[in-house]
Design a protein around this motif. Structure first.
Motif, PDB file in Angstrom:
ATOM      1  N   ASN A  86      27.626  28.767  45.217  1.00 26.02           N
ATOM      2  CA  ASN A  86      28.734  29.651  45.555  1.00 26.02           C
ATOM      3  C   ASN A  86      28.632  30.101  47.012  1.00 26.02           C
ATOM      4  O   ASN A  86      29.635  30.145  47.726  1.00 26.02           O
ATOM      5  CB  ASN A  86      28.767  30.861  44.615  1.00 26.02           C
ATOM      6  CG  ASN A  86      30.037  31.660  44.753  1.00 26.02           C
ATOM      7  OD1 ASN A  86      31.131  31.123  44.629  1.00 26.02           O
ATOM      8  ND2 ASN A  86      29.893  32.944  45.024  1.00 26.02           N
ATOM      9  N   THR A  87      27.423  30.392  47.473  1.00 26.84           N
ATOM     10  CA  THR A  87      27.219  30.781  48.875  1.00 26.84           C
ATOM     11  C   THR A  87      27.498  29.599  49.789  1.00 26.84           C
ATOM     12  O   THR A  87      28.224  29.723  50.778  1.00 26.84           O
ATOM     13  CB  THR A  87      25.779  31.293  49.078  1.00 26.84           C
ATOM     14  OG1 THR A  87      25.568  32.415  48.217  1.00 26.84           O
ATOM     15  CG2 THR A  87      25.545  31.699  50.529  1.00 26.84           C
ATOM     16  N   VAL A 120      31.918  33.326  39.200  1.00 27.91           N
ATOM     17  CA  VAL A 120      33.281  32.803  39.150  1.00 27.91           C
ATOM     18  C   VAL A 120      33.713  32.512  40.583  1.00 27.91           C
ATOM     19  O   VAL A 120      33.884  33.426  41.387  1.00 27.91           O
ATOM     20  CB  VAL A 120      34.245  33.801  38.475  1.00 27.91           C
ATOM     21  CG1 VAL A 120      35.669  33.260  38.488  1.00 27.91           C
ATOM     22  CG2 VAL A 120      33.795  34.088  37.049  1.00 27.91           C
ATOM     23  N   ASP A 121      33.857  31.233  40.917  1.00 27.29           N
ATOM     24  CA  ASP A 121      34.293  30.825  42.248  1.00 27.29           C
ATOM     25  C   ASP A 121      35.812  30.822  42.275  1.00 27.29           C
ATOM     26  O   ASP A 121      36.459  30.417  41.308  1.00 27.29           O
ATOM     27  CB  ASP A 121      33.770  29.417  42.555  1.00 27.29           C
ATOM     28  CG  ASP A 121      34.315  28.893  43.866  1.00 27.29           C
ATOM     29  OD1 ASP A 121      34.236  29.612  44.872  1.00 27.29           O
ATOM     30  OD2 ASP A 121      34.836  27.764  43.867  1.00 27.29           O
ATOM     31  N   HIS A 122      36.364  31.300  43.397  1.00 24.71           N
ATOM     32  CA  HIS A 122      37.819  31.337  43.523  1.00 24.71           C
ATOM     33  C   HIS A 122      38.222  31.065  44.960  1.00 24.71           C
ATOM     34  O   HIS A 122      37.429  31.221  45.886  1.00 24.71           O
ATOM     35  CB  HIS A 122      38.370  32.685  43.062  1.00 24.71           C
ATOM     36  CG  HIS A 122      37.957  33.831  43.930  1.00 24.71           C
ATOM     37  ND1 HIS A 122      36.690  34.375  43.894  1.00 24.71           N
ATOM     38  CD2 HIS A 122      38.634  34.533  44.868  1.00 24.71           C
ATOM     39  CE1 HIS A 122      36.603  35.358  44.767  1.00 24.71           C
ATOM     40  NE2 HIS A 122      37.777  35.478  45.381  1.00 24.71           N
ATOM     41  N   CYS A 123      39.447  30.646  45.141  1.00 23.42           N
ATOM     42  CA  CYS A 123      40.006  30.408  46.468  1.00 23.42           C
ATOM     43  C   CYS A 123      40.428  31.753  47.046  1.00 23.42           C
ATOM     44  O   CYS A 123      41.195  32.484  46.431  1.00 23.42           O
ATOM     45  CB  CYS A 123      41.209  29.468  46.369  1.00 23.42           C
ATOM     46  SG  CYS A 123      42.063  29.254  47.939  1.00 23.42           S
ATOM     47  N   HIS A 124      39.925  32.069  48.233  1.00 23.51           N
ATOM     48  CA  HIS A 124      40.256  33.352  48.847  1.00 23.51           C
ATOM     49  C   HIS A 124      41.672  33.370  49.419  1.00 23.51           C
ATOM     50  O   HIS A 124      42.201  34.427  49.726  1.00 23.51           O
ATOM     51  CB  HIS A 124      39.233  33.709  49.928  1.00 23.51           C
ATOM     52  CG  HIS A 124      37.917  34.094  49.342  1.00 23.51           C
ATOM     53  ND1 HIS A 124      37.525  35.394  49.202  1.00 23.51           N
ATOM     54  CD2 HIS A 124      36.922  33.338  48.812  1.00 23.51           C
ATOM     55  CE1 HIS A 124      36.330  35.433  48.627  1.00 23.51           C
ATOM     56  NE2 HIS A 124      35.944  34.198  48.390  1.00 23.51           N
ATOM     57  N   ARG A 125      42.274  32.220  49.561  1.00 25.48           N
ATOM     58  CA  ARG A 125      43.655  32.171  50.047  1.00 25.48           C
ATOM     59  C   ARG A 125      44.647  32.378  48.909  1.00 25.48           C
ATOM     60  O   ARG A 125      45.546  33.194  49.005  1.00 25.48           O
ATOM     61  CB  ARG A 125      43.944  30.843  50.736  1.00 25.48           C
ATOM     62  CG  ARG A 125      43.241  30.694  52.050  1.00 25.48           C
ATOM     63  CD  ARG A 125      43.622  29.375  52.720  1.00 25.48           C
ATOM     64  NE  ARG A 125      42.822  29.139  53.889  1.00 25.48           N
ATOM     65  CZ  ARG A 125      43.093  29.631  55.092  1.00 25.48           C
ATOM     66  NH1 ARG A 125      44.150  30.376  55.272  1.00 25.48           N
ATOM     67  NH2 ARG A 125      42.311  29.368  56.109  1.00 25.48           N
ATOM     68  N   GLU A 164      44.925  27.653  34.852  1.00 22.79           N
ATOM     69  CA  GLU A 164      45.150  28.428  36.063  1.00 22.79           C
ATOM     70  C   GLU A 164      45.030  29.911  35.734  1.00 22.79           C
ATOM     71  O   GLU A 164      45.591  30.370  34.746  1.00 22.79           O
ATOM     72  CB  GLU A 164      46.538  28.135  36.621  1.00 22.79           C
ATOM     73  CG  GLU A 164      46.808  28.773  37.952  1.00 22.79           C
ATOM     74  CD  GLU A 164      48.157  28.379  38.521  1.00 22.79           C
ATOM     75  OE1 GLU A 164      49.049  29.251  38.576  1.00 22.79           O
ATOM     76  OE2 GLU A 164      48.323  27.197  38.877  1.00 22.79           O
ATOM     77  N   GLU A 165      44.268  30.606  36.568  1.00 22.09           N
ATOM     78  CA  GLU A 165      44.093  32.045  36.376  1.00 22.09           C
ATOM     79  C   GLU A 165      43.728  32.660  37.723  1.00 22.09           C
ATOM     80  O   GLU A 165      42.976  32.075  38.491  1.00 22.09           O
ATOM     81  CB  GLU A 165      42.965  32.298  35.372  1.00 22.09           C
ATOM     82  CG  GLU A 165      42.719  33.743  35.023  1.00 22.09           C
ATOM     83  CD  GLU A 165      41.658  33.891  33.942  1.00 22.09           C
ATOM     84  OE1 GLU A 165      40.855  34.823  34.062  1.00 22.09           O
ATOM     85  OE2 GLU A 165      41.624  33.088  32.993  1.00 22.09           O
ATOM     86  N   LEU A 190      32.876  27.695  37.870  1.00 26.01           N
ATOM     87  CA  LEU A 190      31.692  28.537  37.797  1.00 26.01           C
ATOM     88  C   LEU A 190      30.562  27.860  38.562  1.00 26.01           C
ATOM     89  O   LEU A 190      30.274  26.682  38.335  1.00 26.01           O
ATOM     90  CB  LEU A 190      31.292  28.752  36.339  1.00 26.01           C
ATOM     91  CG  LEU A 190      32.401  29.276  35.425  1.00 26.01           C
ATOM     92  CD1 LEU A 190      31.930  29.307  33.982  1.00 26.01           C
ATOM     93  CD2 LEU A 190      32.875  30.643  35.873  1.00 26.01           C
ATOM     94  N   LEU A 191      29.952  28.612  39.485  1.00 28.71           N
ATOM     95  CA  LEU A 191      28.899  28.071  40.339  1.00 28.71           C
ATOM     96  C   LEU A 191      27.652  28.943  40.274  1.00 28.71           C
ATOM     97  O   LEU A 191      27.745  30.156  40.067  1.00 28.71           O
ATOM     98  CB  LEU A 191      29.370  28.007  41.798  1.00 28.71           C
ATOM     99  CG  LEU A 191      30.579  27.138  42.111  1.00 28.71           C
ATOM    100  CD1 LEU A 191      30.961  27.285  43.587  1.00 28.71           C
ATOM    101  CD2 LEU A 191      30.308  25.686  41.773  1.00 28.71           C
TER     102      LEU A 191
END
Length: 173
Positions: free
Chosen positions: A105-106, A87-92, A131-132, A99-100
């Motif tokens: 993802n890296t 699960v890819d997400h924005c760290h900000r 949105e989640e 999904l990657l």
């Protein structure tokens, strides 16, 4: 058989039918891994070539569940079909993007290649209109207060500054 069991089985079948109707043919005729490589060289993530299901995401699905159904095991960047997608997400912001596969993802965190920039600006979650927040109530990311988002952004900025001199070694030319 109890009436509760019959109801649960009927509800599961109803939800399956709703999902199948929503998805329709959206998971068919996707680019192969080789075709996704060509798209990547043109600055296009694989998911931008996928058909988006019409209409609203079924109400019984969370954003992550909707992404899992729509992506159907394929990485949003390269169309690979590994045994597991992350699960890819924005760290900000803490918002889930898509999904990657492990490689994408890296690389997503290390690259500013045009396809990754395009992915970040229109990730699968945006394409589906969902949105989640990433995480759970136990780790605090699911209900992130504004000050925590600002601290997360500060940590991302600090990490980017710390690794700025080695990141070019990982970027594609």
């Amino acid at each position: 058989m109890s009436s509760d069991h019959e109801w649960a089985m009927g509800e599961a079948c109803r939800q399956n039918d709703v999902e199948r109707k929503w998805l329709g043919d959206a998971t068919l005729n996707r680019p192969s891994f080789a075709e996704a490589e060509i798209l990547d060289r043109q600055g296009v993530p694989s998911c931008h070539a996928w058909k988006v299901p019409p209409g609203e995401v079924p109400a019984h699905l969370s954003a992550t569940q909707a992404l899992r159904r729509w992506q159907a095991g394929a990485c949003a960047m390269c169309s690979a079909r590994p045994t597991r997608l992350l699960v890819d997400h924005c760290h900000r912001s803490g918002l889930i993007r898509g999904l990657l596969c492990t490689s994408c993802n890296t690389a997503e965190g290390l690259q500013d290649a045009p396809s990754f920039v395009a992915y970040r600006s229109r990730p699968p979650a945006v394409l589906l209109g969902v949105e989640e927040r990433y995480g759970s109530t136990w780790d605090g990311f699911a209900q992130t207060p504004t000050d925590q988002v600002e601290r997360n952004a500060a940590h991302v900025d600090a990490a980017e500054a710390m690794f700025a001199n080695i990141l070019p070694k990982f970027r594609r030319s």
